[in-house]
Every structure is written in structure tokens, then in C-alpha cells.
Design a protein around this motif. Structure first.
Motif, PDB file in Angstrom:
ATOM      1  N   THR A  43     -58.430 -11.468 -21.124  1.00 61.55           N
ATOM      2  CA  THR A  43     -60.277 -11.694 -20.754  1.00 61.55           C
ATOM      3  C   THR A  43     -60.309 -13.015 -20.097  1.00 61.55           C
ATOM      4  OG1 THR A  43     -62.011 -11.710 -20.528  1.00 61.55           O
ATOM      5  CG2 THR A  43     -61.228 -12.728 -22.412  1.00 61.55           C
ATOM      6  N   THR A  44     -60.800 -13.248 -18.601  1.00 64.20           N
ATOM      7  CA  THR A  44     -60.625 -14.695 -18.289  1.00 64.20           C
ATOM      8  C   THR A  44     -62.342 -14.818 -18.368  1.00 64.20           C
ATOM      9  OG1 THR A  44     -60.873 -13.490 -15.683  1.00 64.20           O
ATOM     10  CG2 THR A  44     -58.597 -14.180 -17.032  1.00 64.20           C
ATOM     11  N   PHE A  45     -62.313 -16.230 -17.769  1.00 59.91           N
ATOM     12  CA  PHE A  45     -63.537 -16.647 -17.753  1.00 59.91           C
ATOM     13  C   PHE A  45     -63.531 -17.617 -16.947  1.00 59.91           C
ATOM     14  CE2 PHE A  45     -62.321 -15.911 -21.918  1.00 59.91           C
ATOM     15  CZ  PHE A  45     -63.444 -15.904 -22.797  1.00 59.91           C
ATOM     16  N   ARG A  46     -64.898 -17.985 -16.460  1.00 58.53           N
ATOM     17  CA  ARG A  46     -65.442 -18.969 -14.699  1.00 58.53           C
ATOM     18  C   ARG A  46     -66.641 -19.771 -15.541  1.00 58.53           C
ATOM     19  NH1 ARG A  46     -69.404 -16.916 -11.580  1.00 58.53           N
ATOM     20  NH2 ARG A  46     -70.430 -15.506 -11.998  1.00 58.53           N
ATOM     21  N   ASP A 436     -69.878 -15.491 -24.570  1.00 62.22           N
ATOM     22  CA  ASP A 436     -69.233 -16.548 -24.093  1.00 62.22           C
ATOM     23  C   ASP A 436     -69.044 -17.716 -24.308  1.00 62.22           C
ATOM     24  OD1 ASP A 436     -69.754 -14.715 -21.483  1.00 62.22           O
ATOM     25  OD2 ASP A 436     -71.662 -14.676 -22.064  1.00 62.22           O
ATOM     26  N   GLU A 453     -68.796 -18.464 -18.313  1.00 63.96           N
ATOM     27  CA  GLU A 453     -68.752 -16.987 -18.780  1.00 63.96           C
ATOM     28  C   GLU A 453     -67.462 -16.049 -18.634  1.00 63.96           C
ATOM     29  OE1 GLU A 453     -71.406 -13.418 -16.128  1.00 63.96           O
ATOM     30  OE2 GLU A 453     -71.101 -15.465 -14.919  1.00 63.96           O
ATOM     31  N   ASN A 454     -67.584 -15.313 -19.753  1.00 70.33           N
ATOM     32  CA  ASN A 454     -66.795 -14.658 -19.948  1.00 70.33           C
ATOM     33  C   ASN A 454     -66.850 -13.146 -18.858  1.00 70.33           C
ATOM     34  OD1 ASN A 454     -64.612 -12.276 -20.810  1.00 70.33           O
ATOM     35  ND2 ASN A 454     -65.538 -13.297 -22.719  1.00 70.33           N
ATOM     36  N   GLU A 455     -65.204 -12.916 -17.922  1.00 72.02           N
ATOM     37  CA  GLU A 455     -65.598 -11.721 -17.294  1.00 72.02           C
ATOM     38  C   GLU A 455     -64.327 -10.799 -17.818  1.00 72.02           C
ATOM     39  OE1 GLU A 455     -63.946 -14.484 -13.733  1.00 72.02           O
ATOM     40  OE2 GLU A 455     -66.621 -14.380 -13.034  1.00 72.02           O
ATOM     41  N   GLY A 457     -65.476  -7.536 -18.807  1.00 73.68           N
ATOM     42  CA  GLY A 457     -66.239  -6.614 -17.144  1.00 73.68           C
ATOM     43  C   GLY A 457     -66.409  -5.204 -18.209  1.00 73.68           C
TER      44      GLY A 457
END
Length: 547
Positions: A43-46, A436, A453-455, A457
């Protein structure tokens, strides 16, 4: 007082670079060793802090710059996450120092927040640290304890009809310790109401360490540190203390049932080789069972508890300082203690691959990619002139490989914060099924907070459980939940804090991988059990304790 006075053991182990502290001296250090070639986290985050409506200004009155802060002012602060208004989304309380008011940010949905502290009576101004929410009077709403540093005011705030009332003077909690860093709630004596544990870093020897506070049943407390056996065992010789001097260097207390006997034990991450493990005897007392050959973190600060290997018991992760092992007497870094099933541990840090965490503070052990095993995230940094190597210390994200090992991949996951992180909370802010991350930084106006925010999806499934109890312990702090799906059983506990000056929400999140349903077993705080089979995945579910 200066850093050099408080932590002399560290001064000889660090290199003083040009310039002062506060994040303004020297270039960032080289990045940590990268993950294996081609590794991509699941996963990725922003960072959405600028768009969330959350703003906090950390200030200390009378201190013109970060260099003039004392060490406790540098490492205090923090946050707590709670559903303050019982609308099933999670709100954030942030400590801001004594130059600006603490903030309560109401979750309006979709990661948008509105500041409401002044309207509910929580716009406190003090050198605060370690806020923790808990229903101390059993009336169904969340009350608040906030500690402090350098002898400033601490607060016990009772919630009545959405408003908070200062009941510190009548609460029974009377503190002489100058530093009250972190706090945790649980029902340690199993009488149905929430008790409180406090950590007091650098508290000199005293018969009463002011650590454990038992609830009278009406939201008032009395000191139980001596009667419980905590005080006698907590004071230990510290590496930097004079011979014969005993000091309490506690940073982070966490209640957890280590031996699966139904009552909460206590682990305390503490500085200078003084971390402790206490077994609950079931009669209101504790026995120290710390094995000094195993519990070897030499600068324990933050910690997280969870079943990282999915074997049905709670393991313990402690953040600490990592230095180049070629240096004499170098700090050995983070520790991961694997539970042997009875509350005794083995140190698996090196094998797990979590040792190099820089100068770690608050930590979370959570399933960020919803694959059924727990990952580890923690914040970093220290802004002192004698610790230049840690001024720009990127957060760490250790993603579990499902075999007891982890790969650090913060950069690849988009977790780029290199601020002066202290507290962290990990929670599903937008109720989209993934966790998150909110980071509270402490660097005196130079660092903003980070909100990732955890992205994740669409992909792996999840289940988030909220328990509602009968009786004074209305949030079911201390409950144990087992979720079985796809041949795997995972265990979580409902807890009342903390990660180091910070508190996650009192709910349980499970990643289910490809499973679309799960069987749920709840062991309530009173020892009774409930089974719910065939629960559909991908939902936030409230479970009411049977009468």
C-alpha cells in the motif's frame, strides 16, 4: 536544563555537528539502506494535512526558539483519537503547548475536520503531554486525562452532555512528579471500572511512584502504586544514575493480557535500560517478571503491542535509539519481543529486521495492507545540538512479510515525514476500510503535523469492530477479540492507550486478505464470551455486550 545535563550517557555516543538544535543545523543524514531491489509495499500513503482542516501551532511561552526548550518540552505533546460525539467516526485531540490552546477536531467525514475545542471546554493551555480518553464515571461518554511536563498543570476532564468540566481538584489524582508523559486506561483490578496508569520520566526515588491510580467507582481515584507492588519494582538503578540512586524513567505504559488469563498485565517502555514487564496476579497486585537477559532495549521510549506472528498471544515492540554498531557502546535500536505464550519473551529483533529505527518515539503495530498480519510504523527524531544525526530522521514503515520478518519501505510507501515526530495514531479516519496515520510533531513552530491517507484501495478485505459494554466499562477496554477467516485466526484487544504520548481509538481493525466473511469470538472484560459466525467482510460493526 539542557540535553547534556539530562541524558549524559547519550552525549558521548553522538557526534555534534555544526549549528544548534531545532531542526536548523546541518544537512539531512544519508537515507537508510533501501529495501531489496524491486520491492514494492502493498500500500501507499499521501499526506493530506493541508486539506484536512486540522491546524495546530505548538508553542511554549517564554521560549524564543527550539534551542531553549528543555528536554521534556522537546519530547512532550501528543494526541488522542476518539469518537467524542458517538457518531461512529473518529475525532482527534491535539496538545499544543502553553502558548496556544489544545485542539479538538471533529470528524465531518471524508477526512475533513472542524475545530471545536473551545465550544466543548477542551481548549486547555499548558505544556501538555499524553492525552488519553476513557469513560471514568461509567455514564457512556468519553472523559479525558491530559498529563504535562515541567510541573505544569495536568487535567482530569469529565464529559457531561457534550461539555467537559475540569474535575482535577476533586478527582483524587494528586501528582508531584514534574513529568507525566503518557497515560493508559484499563480495569486492572477487574472491578468493572477504568483505572489509570501514568508514566513519569526522570521521577526521583519516592515510596509512591504515582504510577497506578485505582478508580473508586465514581470517576475519582486513589493511588495504588504501593499496594499493587508497582512502585517497589518500577524504581531501578539506571545506567546514567549515580551508584545507589533509583529513578523512574518510564515513558510508555501499555496494559495487555500477556498470559491469556483474562486480566491485564502491564508493560512499560522506559529509558536507560529500565523497561519493565509486570504480571497481574489477579488480586489487585502485580509481580515484576522482567528478564534482564531478554528485555534489553537500552533507551526504550515508544511501544506497541500486537500478535505479529498470529500465534494467539501478544508480542511487544519497543522503539529506541539506533547507532552505528561500530561505535563504542552504541545504542542497539528497536526491539521486538516475541511472547512465548505465558508472558515471557524472547528477543527476535535482529531476525525480524526492525532494529534500525533511528531515534524512535510513538509506534503502531497494525495491518495497514489488510493482508492478515501486523505491520509496524513509528515516528522519529530529536532536535538537540548533540544529536544532529537525528534532526532529519525519516519515519519508519516495516511491512510484514508474513513469516516473522519485516522490510522497511517508508519511502516506497510515500511516508516521507522527517520532522520531529513524537506521537502517532493509526485509525480509519475516512471509514474506507484501511488505516490512516496521524503524526504529531514537536519542534516549536518549525514542523507541521502529518496526516497520511492510506491509498490501499480495492483489494484485501477488512472488518472493524466496536464493542459496547454494559456497566461502567462502557467501551469494553480489556476485551479480547478473535477473528477467524481463510484458515487464519487473528487476535486483537480493545485498549485505552498508548503509543507514546498518543492514543489509538478503542476499536479493533482486522485485515482479512481475500476472505469475504469471518467468524468472531469476543471475550468480554467480565470473562463471558460471544460468538458471531459468518460476519460479512468490509464493514464497521458495533457489537453490544449481552445482558
Amino acid at each position: 536544563m539542557t540535553f547534556r545535563h539530562y541524558w549524559p550517557a547519550l552525549v558521548s555516543l553522538t557526534t555534534v555537528a555544526c549549528g544548534g538544535g531545532g531542526g536548523n543545523g546541518g544537512p539531512p543524514p544519508p537515507p537508510a539502506a533501501p529495501p531489496p531491489p524491486g520491492f514494492q509495499p502493498a500500500t501507499t500513503f499521501r499526506d493530506i494535512a493541508d486539506q484536512s482542516g486540522i491546524a495546530r501551532q505548538f508553542t511554549i511561552v517564554g521560549k524564543p526558539s527550539a534551542e531553549t526548550l528543555s528536554d521534556p518540552e522537546r519530547f512532550g505533546g501528543g494526541l488522542a483519537v476518539v469518537d467524542i460525539d458517538a457518531d461512529n467516526d473518529l475525532d482527534i485531540y491535539l496538545v499544543a503547548g502553553n502558548g496556544s490552546a489544545n485542539g479538538l477536531f471533529r470528524n465531518d467525514g471524508n477526512n475533513q475536520f472542524t475545530e471545536i475545542a473551545s465550544s466543548v471546554g477542551l481548549d486547555l493551555m499548558h505544556r501538555g503531554s499524553g492525552p488519553a480518553f476513557g469513560d471514568i464515571d461509567g455514564d457512556g461518554d468519553q472523559d479525558l486525562f491530559v498529563g504535562s511536563v515541567e510541573g505544569d498543570s495536568y487535567f482530569v476532564m469529565r464529559q457531561d452532555a457534550g461539555q467537559f468540566i475540569d474535575v482535577t481538584a476533586t478527582s483524587g489524582i494528586q501528582l508531584t512528579a514534574e513529568q507525566t508523559v503518557s497515560a493508559s486506561f484499563t480495569d486492572y483490578d477487574m472491578d468493572g471500572d477504568l483505572d489509570l496508569a501514568l508514566a513519569h520520566w526522570r521521577n526521583p526515588e519516592s515510596p509512591d511512584t504515582e504510577t497506578l491510580w485505582a478508580n473508586n467507582g465514581d470517576g475519582t481515584f486513589y493511588s495504588a502504586s504501593i499496594a499493587s507492588g508497582i512502585a517497589a519494582a518500577l524504581l531501578t538503578p539506571a545506567d546514567n544514575a549515580a551508584p545507589g540512586v533509583l529513578v523512574d524513567y518510564s515513558f510508555s505504559p501499555i496494559f495487555t493480557d500477556l498470559d491469556n488469563d483474562g486480566d491485564p498485565d502491564l508493560v512499560v517502555a522506559a529509558d536507560f535500560n529500565t523497561s519493565q514487564v509486570f504480571r497481574n496476579n489477579g488480586d489487585g497486585t502485580f509481580t515484576a517478571i522482567t528478564d534482564p537477559d531478554v528485555i534489553v532495549d537500552d533507551s526504550g521510549m515508544g511501544s506497541a503491542v500486537g500478535d505479529y506472528d498470529n500465534d494467539g498471544d501478544m508480542d511487544w515492540f519497543v522503539t529506541a535509539i539506533y547507532e552505528d554498531p561500530s561505535q563504542p557502546d552504541a545504542h542497539i535500536g528497536n526491539r521486538l519481543y516475541r511472547n512465548l505464550g505465558d508472558g515471557n519473551f524472547e528477543d527476535v529483533s535482529e531476525q525480524a529486521g526492525i532494529v534500525d529505527g533511528g531515534w524512535g518515539w510513538g509506534a503502531c503495530m497494525e495491518d495497514f495492507d489488510n493482508d492478515g498480519d501486523l505491520d509496524i510504523f513509528h515516528v522519529n527524531g530529536f532536535d538537540a545540538a548533540s544529536a544532529q544525526d537525528f534532526l532529519f530522521d525519516q519515519v519508519r514503515y516495516f511491512e510484514s512479510q508474513g513469516d516473522g520478518t519485516f522490510i522497511e519501505a517508508a519511502t516506497e510507501a510515500g511516508l516521507l515525514s522527517a520532522g520531529q515526530g513524537r506521537g502517532v495514531a493509526c485509525f480509519d479516519s475516512d471509514r474506507d476500510g484501511d488505516l490512516d496515520i496521524f503524526i504529531s510533531n514537536n519542534a516549536f513552530q518549525s514542523d507541521t503535523d502529518n496526516f497520511y491517507e492510506n491509498e490501499l484501495g480495492i483489494g484485501n478485505h477488512y472488518l472493524t469492530l466496536d464493542l459496547q459494554g454494559n456497566g461502567p466499562n462502557t467501551a469494553c477496554i480489556g476485551a479480547r477479540i478473535e477473528v477467524s477467516s481463510g484458515g487464519l485466526t487473528q487476535v486483537r484487544e480493545i485498549r485505552g492507550g498508548n503509543n507514546y504520548v498518543s492514543q489509538n481509538a478503542a476499536e479493533a481493525h482486522f485485515g482479512l486478505g481475500t476472505s469475504t466473511s469471518a467468524d468472531v469470538l469476543v471475550r468480554w472484560p467480565d470473562g463471558t464470551e460471544s460468538n458471531i459466525n459468518g460476519v460479512a467482510a468490509d464493514q464497521f460493526m458495533t457489537i453490544q455486550q449481552p445482558d
